[in-house]
Design an enzyme around this catalytic site. Structure first.
Site, mmCIF file in Angstrom:
data_model
loop_
_atom_site.group_PDB
_atom_site.id
_atom_site.type_symbol
_atom_site.label_atom_id
_atom_site.label_comp_id
_atom_site.label_asym_id
_atom_site.label_seq_id
_atom_site.Cartn_x
_atom_site.Cartn_y
_atom_site.Cartn_z
ATOM 1 N N ASP A 174 0.852 -1.192 0.000
ATOM 2 C CA ASP A 174 0.000 0.000 0.000
ATOM 3 C C ASP A 174 0.890 1.245 0.000
ATOM 4 O O ASP A 174 1.895 1.314 0.715
ATOM 5 C CB ASP A 174 -0.927 -0.015 1.221
ATOM 6 N N ASN A 230 -12.945 -3.003 2.431
ATOM 7 C CA ASN A 230 -13.862 -1.883 2.584
ATOM 8 C C ASN A 230 -14.853 -1.888 1.421
ATOM 9 O O ASN A 230 -14.468 -2.098 0.273
ATOM 10 C CB ASN A 230 -13.082 -0.568 2.614
ATOM 11 N N VAL A 244 -11.014 3.106 -3.677
ATOM 12 C CA VAL A 244 -10.627 2.616 -5.012
ATOM 13 C C VAL A 244 -11.637 1.541 -5.426
ATOM 14 O O VAL A 244 -11.730 0.492 -4.777
ATOM 15 C CB VAL A 244 -9.192 2.037 -5.007
ATOM 16 N N HIS A 251 -10.354 -5.027 -3.265
ATOM 17 C CA HIS A 251 -9.018 -5.311 -2.740
ATOM 18 C C HIS A 251 -9.127 -5.687 -1.281
ATOM 19 O O HIS A 251 -9.976 -5.172 -0.549
ATOM 20 C CB HIS A 251 -8.085 -4.112 -2.918
ATOM 21 N N HIS A 292 -7.053 -5.643 2.192
ATOM 22 C CA HIS A 292 -5.883 -5.130 2.903
ATOM 23 C C HIS A 292 -5.326 -6.245 3.790
ATOM 24 O O HIS A 292 -6.091 -6.899 4.518
ATOM 25 C CB HIS A 292 -6.272 -3.971 3.821
#
Ligand code: AMP
Length: 113
Positions: free
Chosen positions: A30, A86, A95, A99, A101
């Protein structure tokens, strides 16, 4: 269709610290790390968010989670880590390319903010 930010990273059009890649997923550091280890793992074929996923995405999402665990192990997170996805504005999604994290390397507070 224009490429998402993470599709551009997968295509090497934007540089990133790639830590794992196979035919289905890509994992990279990240750019704004929130923990000593903060990696994103994404499906190469963009799904906007988990709420937009369908039955056809089942295999890649299962693969993504299994590879997240492998990447966490590869990065030395033997003492634990957190996986976060998220979804939407209230979930903090910024974004629109699904994805996960991978956060670790320190004790993470709960509940999250
Ligand atoms: P989210 O808020 O869950 O949508 O997470 C998006 C994440 O992408 C954030 O943690 C950003 O720091 C990260 N990010 C944005 N641009 C880049 C980039 N070019 N390379 C790596 N990570 C990025």
């Amino acid at each position: 269709m224009s490429k998402t930010l993470f599709e551009k990273i997968a295509a090497r059009e934007i540089p990133a610290g790639i830590v794992y890649e196979d035919d289905q997923v890509l994992a990279f550091r990240d750019i704004n790390p929130q923990a000593p280890v903060h990696v994103l793992i994404v499906p190469k074929r963009a799904i906007p968010r988990v709420a937009a996923a369908g039955p056809g995405d089942q295999a890649v999402l299962g693969h993504l989670l299994l590879k997240a665990a492998e990447v966490a192990k590869q990065l030395g997170l033997a003492n634990g880590y957190r996986l976060v996805i998220n979804n939407g504005p209230d979930g903090g999604e910024t974004v629109p390319h699904l994805h996960c994290h991978i956060l670790g390397g320190r004790l993470l507070a709960w509940p999250p903010g």
